[in-house]
Design a protein around this motif. Structure first.
Motif, PDB file in Angstrom:
ATOM      1  N   MET A 328      21.590 -32.259 -38.644  1.00 27.27           N
ATOM      2  CA  MET A 328      22.481 -34.474 -38.138  1.00 27.27           C
ATOM      3  C   MET A 328      23.423 -35.040 -37.799  1.00 27.27           C
ATOM      4  N   CYS A 329      24.117 -35.561 -37.610  1.00 28.89           N
ATOM      5  CA  CYS A 329      25.287 -36.294 -37.155  1.00 28.89           C
ATOM      6  C   CYS A 329      24.965 -37.519 -38.756  1.00 28.89           C
ATOM      7  N   ARG A 330      25.963 -37.194 -39.394  1.00 31.61           N
ATOM      8  CA  ARG A 330      26.112 -37.917 -41.138  1.00 31.61           C
ATOM      9  C   ARG A 330      26.387 -39.769 -40.198  1.00 31.61           C
ATOM     10  N   ALA A 331      26.469 -39.907 -39.289  1.00 30.63           N
ATOM     11  CA  ALA A 331      26.774 -41.132 -38.660  1.00 30.63           C
ATOM     12  C   ALA A 331      25.674 -41.613 -38.606  1.00 30.63           C
ATOM     13  N   CYS A 332      24.915 -41.327 -37.324  1.00 29.58           N
ATOM     14  CA  CYS A 332      24.138 -42.423 -36.374  1.00 29.58           C
ATOM     15  C   CYS A 332      22.915 -41.464 -36.594  1.00 29.58           C
ATOM     16  N   THR A 333      22.720 -40.359 -37.609  1.00 31.41           N
ATOM     17  CA  THR A 333      21.480 -39.439 -38.216  1.00 31.41           C
ATOM     18  C   THR A 333      20.636 -39.528 -37.003  1.00 31.41           C
ATOM     19  N   LEU A 354      29.464 -34.611 -37.163  1.00 36.99           N
ATOM     20  CA  LEU A 354      29.412 -35.688 -36.642  1.00 36.99           C
ATOM     21  C   LEU A 354      29.103 -35.630 -35.457  1.00 36.99           C
ATOM     22  N   CYS A 355      28.108 -35.962 -34.208  1.00 38.98           N
ATOM     23  CA  CYS A 355      27.946 -35.640 -32.616  1.00 38.98           C
ATOM     24  C   CYS A 355      28.900 -35.717 -31.802  1.00 38.98           C
ATOM     25  N   GLY A 356      29.050 -36.135 -30.722  1.00 39.40           N
ATOM     26  CA  GLY A 356      30.154 -35.536 -30.004  1.00 39.40           C
ATOM     27  C   GLY A 356      30.782 -37.380 -30.108  1.00 39.40           C
ATOM     28  N   THR A 357      29.589 -38.391 -29.158  1.00 40.66           N
ATOM     29  CA  THR A 357      29.122 -39.235 -29.081  1.00 40.66           C
ATOM     30  C   THR A 357      30.306 -40.231 -30.810  1.00 40.66           C
ATOM     31  N   CYS A 358      29.823 -39.770 -32.045  1.00 36.91           N
ATOM     32  CA  CYS A 358      30.399 -40.735 -33.138  1.00 36.91           C
ATOM     33  C   CYS A 358      31.780 -40.359 -33.321  1.00 36.91           C
ATOM     34  N   TRP A 359      31.967 -38.851 -33.184  1.00 35.81           N
ATOM     35  CA  TRP A 359      33.264 -38.641 -33.124  1.00 35.81           C
ATOM     36  C   TRP A 359      34.317 -39.238 -31.907  1.00 35.81           C
TER      37      TRP A 359
HETATM   38 ZN   LIG Z   1      25.627 -39.472 -34.180  1.00 35.72          ZN
END
Ligand SMILES: [Zn+2]
Ligand SMILES: [Zn+2]
Length: 383
Positions: A328-333, A354-359
């Motif tokens: 899972m993305c570390r920012a939005c989880t 990170l996921c694409g959106t968060c990056w």
């Molecule tokens: Zn994310």
């Protein structure tokens, strides 16, 4: 092999078959095959190609195939929900589409089927399970090997061996999951078999330490040669045949750990061992080791003669690859991470997933030395 793993292998793959001498199987079948004569057919019989056509017509219609998938999922979920172990959600069938007539027509044809086993009974819950990730396939079509030296040029009768590859789950090493499925010819070698197996370790980017002590990765570096491997078949180890043969290394390791396992080094390396020279068991997991401690279990699913409908070249073929399970993305989880970012001072850790959106939300890096590695563009896993 510890007792826990042994128990898993026995329960997961079922009883192994008798030993099958692959070379003898090919010879015996080639000697006994007679010219095919069209059998006399009654008017009630169907030819296989007629059934194929009828099936393809339905399956190639997106509306009808989606309807069949949905009704199948729903009837399976209903059966599982009725049992104690059933935890599956019952999918809702979407509203009737504009072409409801064609769907009704198909359903009335299905209802006419007299075969009593056609409809799923409640007993089916014992023999079916909800779908797993390893049932899915990232490939949309069969992938051929692109190595020019791995092609079938002979017209000799050959067997096609279908095998699946299983790896231990990262969070529980005693459980295995299917990672890929392949088809190889009996004239091909154990090295051809090794080369076609995709592995995460082969795709790890090269690591280096920067001047300021940070860890960096070389992205898109050319693929390195294999560092060796050993395939064990019935207590015989087939190594890579290099200067530091993996079979020798494994024997040495067994000696230093005082293992009771008897392993004999094969007379020929894997590159000089065609599958036709081996005797194999179906459903028997064979062990493969490479990259230090990366294990794969190879299971022969079935062995059959090569047919005119098989591809002429491109063996070993890759038939299935299980989609990778992403962290899972570390920012939005909430979303699976698709990037691993190293050396970015704005993130609390390196590498950071990170996921694409968060990056994208982060904008451009403020310093040099930031490396972005795609987690989904791994060797063998991009279709
Ligand atoms: Zn994310
Ligand atoms: Zn591996």
């Amino acid at each position: 092999m510890d007792a826990k793993l042994h128990k898993t292998l026995t329960s997961q793959f079922g009883p192994p078959s008798e030993l099958i001498d692959v070379g003898k199987f090919v010879k015996d079948v080639a000697d006994t095959i007679e010219p095919t004569v069209d059998p006399v057919m009654s008017t009630e019989d169907y030819r296989v190609d007629e059934i194929t056509e009828a099936l393809s017509n339905v399956w190639n219609d997106p509306e009808l195939s989606a309807y069949l998938c949905r009704t199948q999922d729903k009837s399976l979920a209903l059966i599982h929900a009725a049992t104690k172990s059933g935890r599956s959600r019952i999918p809702k069938l979407s509203e009737p589409s504009a072409n409801q007539n064609t769907v009704n027509e198909l359903q009335s044809k299905l209802d006419e089927i007299k075969l009593s086993s056609w409809k799923l009974s409640s007993d089916a819950a014992i023999f079916t399970r909800p779908p797993r990730t390893s049932d899915r396939n990232t490939l949309v079509q069969i992938r051929k090997s692109d190595d020019t030296d791995i092609t079938d040029i002979s017209n000799e009768p050959q067997a096609v061996i279908i095998f699946s590859v299983h790896i231990p789950l990262s969070w529980r090493q005693s459980l295995l999951t299917r990672s890929s499925t392949h088809a190889i010819l009996s004239s091909q070698t154990l090295e051809d078999l090794f080369k076609v197996i995709p592995c995460d370790y082969d795709a790890l980017p090269e690591e280096y330490i920067t001047e300021d002590g940070n860890v960096g990765y070389t992205v898109d570096a050319p693929k390195k040669d294999s560092s060796g491997y050993v395939i064990c078949i019935d207590e015989v180890g087939y190594g890579d045949g290099g200067e530091n043969d993996y079979a020798d290394k494994l024997q040495q390791h067994l000696k230093t750990t005082n293992s009771t396992l008897q392993l004999r080094k094969a007379d020929t390396p894997a590159s000089a061992t065609p599958l036709s020279s081996l005797s194999l068991r179906i459903n028997q997991p064979y062990w493969m080791l490479h990259q230090g401690n990366c294990e794969h279990f190879i299971v022969v699913e079935h062995i059959r003669m090569k047919d005119a409908s098989d591809p002429a070249t491109g063996f070993p073929l890759t038939l299935q690859i299980t989609p990778p399970q992403l962290d899972m993305c570390r920012a939005c989880t909430k979303t699976p991470a698709i990037y691993a970012i190293t050396g970015d001072i704005r993130l609390g850790e390196s590498p950071c997933l990170l996921c694409g959106t968060c990056w994208n939300v982060m904008g451009s890096p403020i310093e040099d030395g930031v490396t972005v590695i795609s987690c989904i563009k791994r060797v063998g896993f991009s279709s």
